[in-house]
Design a protein around this motif. Structure first.
Motif, PDB file in Angstrom:
ATOM      1  N   PRO A   7       0.960  -1.310  -0.072  1.00  0.00           N
ATOM      2  CA  PRO A   7      -0.230  -0.104  -0.029  1.00  0.00           C
ATOM      3  C   PRO A   7       0.945   1.333  -0.078  1.00  0.00           C
ATOM      4  O   PRO A   7       0.431   2.276  -0.259  1.00  0.00           O
ATOM      5  CB  PRO A   7      -0.822  -0.199   1.309  1.00  0.00           C
ATOM      6  N   LEU A   8       2.152   0.960   0.204  1.00  0.00           N
ATOM      7  CA  LEU A   8       2.963   2.270   0.526  1.00  0.00           C
ATOM      8  C   LEU A   8       4.275   1.918  -0.382  1.00  0.00           C
ATOM      9  O   LEU A   8       4.820   0.783  -0.289  1.00  0.00           O
ATOM     10  CB  LEU A   8       3.374   2.889   1.761  1.00  0.00           C
ATOM     11  N   LYS A   9       5.011   3.009  -1.071  1.00  0.00           N
ATOM     12  CA  LYS A   9       6.233   2.856  -1.729  1.00  0.00           C
ATOM     13  C   LYS A   9       7.186   4.064  -1.459  1.00  0.00           C
ATOM     14  O   LYS A   9       6.652   5.144  -1.508  1.00  0.00           O
ATOM     15  CB  LYS A   9       6.077   2.845  -3.361  1.00  0.00           C
ATOM     16  N   LEU A  10       8.143   3.618  -0.727  1.00  0.00           N
ATOM     17  CA  LEU A  10       9.285   4.702  -0.238  1.00  0.00           C
ATOM     18  C   LEU A  10       9.976   5.293  -1.475  1.00  0.00           C
ATOM     19  O   LEU A  10      10.275   4.673  -2.548  1.00  0.00           O
ATOM     20  CB  LEU A  10      10.346   3.839   0.451  1.00  0.00           C
ATOM     21  N   ALA A  11       9.352   6.728  -1.656  1.00  0.00           N
ATOM     22  CA  ALA A  11       9.692   7.476  -2.785  1.00  0.00           C
ATOM     23  C   ALA A  11      11.159   7.986  -2.446  1.00  0.00           C
ATOM     24  O   ALA A  11      11.818   8.238  -3.388  1.00  0.00           O
ATOM     25  CB  ALA A  11       8.709   8.556  -3.095  1.00  0.00           C
ATOM     26  N   GLN A  12      11.384   8.550  -1.370  1.00  0.00           N
ATOM     27  CA  GLN A  12      12.678   9.292  -0.922  1.00  0.00           C
ATOM     28  C   GLN A  12      12.895   9.479   0.552  1.00  0.00           C
ATOM     29  O   GLN A  12      11.729   9.313   1.091  1.00  0.00           O
ATOM     30  CB  GLN A  12      13.031  10.482  -1.742  1.00  0.00           C
ATOM     31  N   THR A  13      14.000   9.801   0.847  1.00  0.00           N
ATOM     32  CA  THR A  13      14.269  10.305   2.381  1.00  0.00           C
ATOM     33  C   THR A  13      14.962  11.702   2.113  1.00  0.00           C
ATOM     34  O   THR A  13      15.679  12.078   1.555  1.00  0.00           O
ATOM     35  CB  THR A  13      15.097   9.505   3.130  1.00  0.00           C
ATOM     36  N   ILE A  14      14.302  12.390   3.368  1.00  0.00           N
ATOM     37  CA  ILE A  14      14.721  13.799   3.346  1.00  0.00           C
ATOM     38  C   ILE A  14      15.682  13.689   4.594  1.00  0.00           C
ATOM     39  O   ILE A  14      15.615  13.566   5.855  1.00  0.00           O
ATOM     40  CB  ILE A  14      13.511  14.838   3.775  1.00  0.00           C
ATOM     41  N   PRO A  15      16.840  14.228   4.255  1.00  0.00           N
ATOM     42  CA  PRO A  15      18.017  14.179   5.444  1.00  0.00           C
ATOM     43  C   PRO A  15      17.632  15.331   6.407  1.00  0.00           C
ATOM     44  O   PRO A  15      17.136  16.531   5.859  1.00  0.00           O
ATOM     45  CB  PRO A  15      19.417  14.804   4.600  1.00  0.00           C
ATOM     46  N   VAL A  62      13.330  12.211   7.266  1.00  0.00           N
ATOM     47  CA  VAL A  62      12.000  11.969   7.185  1.00  0.00           C
ATOM     48  C   VAL A  62      11.733  10.996   5.877  1.00  0.00           C
ATOM     49  O   VAL A  62      12.246  11.215   4.948  1.00  0.00           O
ATOM     50  CB  VAL A  62      11.313  13.293   6.739  1.00  0.00           C
ATOM     51  N   GLN A  63      11.189   9.995   6.105  1.00  0.00           N
ATOM     52  CA  GLN A  63      10.834   9.031   5.063  1.00  0.00           C
ATOM     53  C   GLN A  63       9.708   9.455   4.394  1.00  0.00           C
ATOM     54  O   GLN A  63       8.491   9.711   5.052  1.00  0.00           O
ATOM     55  CB  GLN A  63      10.738   7.655   5.519  1.00  0.00           C
ATOM     56  N   VAL A  64       9.648   9.601   2.627  1.00  0.00           N
ATOM     57  CA  VAL A  64       8.509  10.227   2.097  1.00  0.00           C
ATOM     58  C   VAL A  64       7.857   8.681   1.450  1.00  0.00           C
ATOM     59  O   VAL A  64       8.568   8.223   0.627  1.00  0.00           O
ATOM     60  CB  VAL A  64       8.828  11.015   1.120  1.00  0.00           C
ATOM     61  N   TYR A  65       6.686   8.406   1.812  1.00  0.00           N
ATOM     62  CA  TYR A  65       5.901   7.469   0.971  1.00  0.00           C
ATOM     63  C   TYR A  65       4.683   7.631  -0.092  1.00  0.00           C
ATOM     64  O   TYR A  65       3.937   8.522   0.504  1.00  0.00           O
ATOM     65  CB  TYR A  65       5.213   6.141   2.094  1.00  0.00           C
ATOM     66  N   ASP A  66       5.011   7.233  -1.018  1.00  0.00           N
ATOM     67  CA  ASP A  66       3.796   7.283  -2.108  1.00  0.00           C
ATOM     68  C   ASP A  66       2.628   6.302  -1.752  1.00  0.00           C
ATOM     69  O   ASP A  66       3.068   5.199  -1.375  1.00  0.00           O
ATOM     70  CB  ASP A  66       4.116   7.417  -3.545  1.00  0.00           C
ATOM     71  N   VAL A  67       1.582   6.665  -1.719  1.00  0.00           N
ATOM     72  CA  VAL A  67       0.245   5.777  -1.560  1.00  0.00           C
ATOM     73  C   VAL A  67       0.236   5.034  -2.950  1.00  0.00           C
ATOM     74  O   VAL A  67      -0.149   5.678  -3.997  1.00  0.00           O
ATOM     75  CB  VAL A  67      -1.033   6.501  -1.091  1.00  0.00           C
ATOM     76  N   VAL A  68       0.187   3.729  -2.587  1.00  0.00           N
ATOM     77  CA  VAL A  68      -0.117   2.969  -3.900  1.00  0.00           C
ATOM     78  C   VAL A  68      -1.480   2.633  -3.937  1.00  0.00           C
ATOM     79  O   VAL A  68      -2.104   2.101  -3.015  1.00  0.00           O
ATOM     80  CB  VAL A  68       0.684   1.682  -3.754  1.00  0.00           C
ATOM     81  N   PRO A  69      -2.431   3.019  -5.152  1.00  0.00           N
ATOM     82  CA  PRO A  69      -3.876   2.700  -5.341  1.00  0.00           C
ATOM     83  C   PRO A  69      -4.068   1.211  -5.106  1.00  0.00           C
ATOM     84  O   PRO A  69      -3.238   0.283  -5.460  1.00  0.00           O
ATOM     85  CB  PRO A  69      -4.079   3.077  -6.751  1.00  0.00           C
TER      86      PRO A  69
END
Length: 341
Positions: free
Chosen positions: A26-34, A334-341
């Motif tokens: 349901p979530l895909k890690l898109a990137q991390t913010i240092p 900060v981990q950034v996750y895209d919501v997977v449909p």
């Protein structure tokens, strides 16, 4: 015979291969913010400025507020005029940032949302911690008092952000509260009595307690909550024994419960996808509400990082942001996750 065995072994290898095992979640890690320059220590809660495309994060044990530009996904400012920030409110109309701080004098610090200059501080009782901002009324609600104030009651203090004055105190028969949620289309507000296993129902207009729903038979140590206002469901995480109570927000009755054992500090419900997120360790837990009554299907358990217990969902970006502590030689991010449909 040998050929048959070889075919069988090849089939097993394909089944167990990494490619075969990767099932869309349901979530895909898109990137991390240092988050550079932080030492070991817990974060607390986020707040978002959607108009300004900024994210604010309370670096509680680093005595700072991290300001993140959501366009570039980089830290653009660090507010250090705070000691132990817990929760944050933002008045987008007046461009003012409100930080609940219990690190010295318990207070709400008011910052200019552009220059980040400290404008004023509003005194609170001990253990100023949880809060919620209502953009419709421009009122900021802050939980404070209780056990640390050597009182058997807690206050939800009401701050008028137009004047930066405390205008009321709502008294609750609890020695600690952990979360506040309110209806956007109704006058009610919900908060949890942590040790007692009770949810207080508050009339925001009258600034008084309407009811106290007792769920102590179901659990205690009530922490994070989320509200599904369209379908009248309140989600309450009971750390003991480790489950989410799904409560009819009209009748105050438990309709079902969901297993949730671990350290969780944020609950988020997205009415657009009808998904419930519990943020914590060892997993981000994701449930999908079925169209058939009160059935919540597990969509996935996404492994998280060290002390990653707080997060925020930004529906405009369809993204989930999770704070991860600095620990050892590993920097905070900060981990950034895209919501997977």
């Amino acid at each position: 015979m040998k050929k048959g065995i070889a075919v069988l072994l090849m089939a097993v290898a394909l089944f167990l291969s990494p490619t075969r095992a990767q099932v869309p979640g349901p979530l895909k890690l898109a990137q991390t913010i240092p988050l550079p320059g932080l030492k070991d220590g817990d974060f607390d809660h986020f707040q978002v400025d959607t108009a300004g495309m900024r994210l604010f994060l309370a670096a509680e044990e680093n005595s700072a507020i991290e300001v993140i530009d959501l366009r570039t996904n980089k830290v653009v400012q660090k507010i250090t005029a705070t000691k132990a920030p817990h929760s944050i409110g933002y008045n987008a109309e007046l461009k003012k940032l409100y930080v609940v701080d219990d690190g010295g004098p318990n207070q709400v610090e008011v910052f200019d949302g552009t220059t980040f200059k400290l404008l004023t501080a509003i005194p609170m009782d001990a253990h100023a911690d949880v809060s919620i901002y209502d953009p419709a009324t421009q009122l900021f609600y802050v939980g404070n008092g209780g056990r640390q104030a050597k009182e058997d009651f807690t206050l939800v203090s009401v701050i008028d952000t137009k004047t930066d004055k405390k205008v009321a105190d709502i008294k609750i028969d609890a020695d600690r509260i952990e979360t506040i949620r309110f209806e956007a289309k109704g006058p009610r507000m919900f908060t949890n009595m942590y040790f007692k296993g009770i949810v207080a129902v508050i009339d925001r207009t009258r600034q008084s307690v309407l009811a106290a729903w007792n769920f102590s038979q179901e659990g205690k140590n009530f922490a994070s909550m989320a509200l599904d206002e369209p379908d009248h469901r309140l989600f309450v995480h009971a750390r003991d024994p480790g489950k989410v109570l799904v409560i009819d927000s009209e009748s105050g009755k438990v309709v079902t419960s969901l297993p949730c054992v671990g350290d969780y500090d944020d609950a988020i419900y997205d009415p657009g996808t009808r998904r419930l997120y519990l943020i914590g360790t060892p997993f981000i837990k994701v449930w999908q509400k079925s169209a058939e009554g009160d059935r919540y299907d597990t969509l996935g358990q996404v492994p998280t990082a060290f002390h990653a217990e707080t997060g925020i969902f930004v529906p405009q970006l369809n993204r989930l942001y999770i704070a991860v502590n600095h620990h050892g030689s590993t920097d905070a991010v900060v981990q950034v996750y895209d919501v997977v449909p």
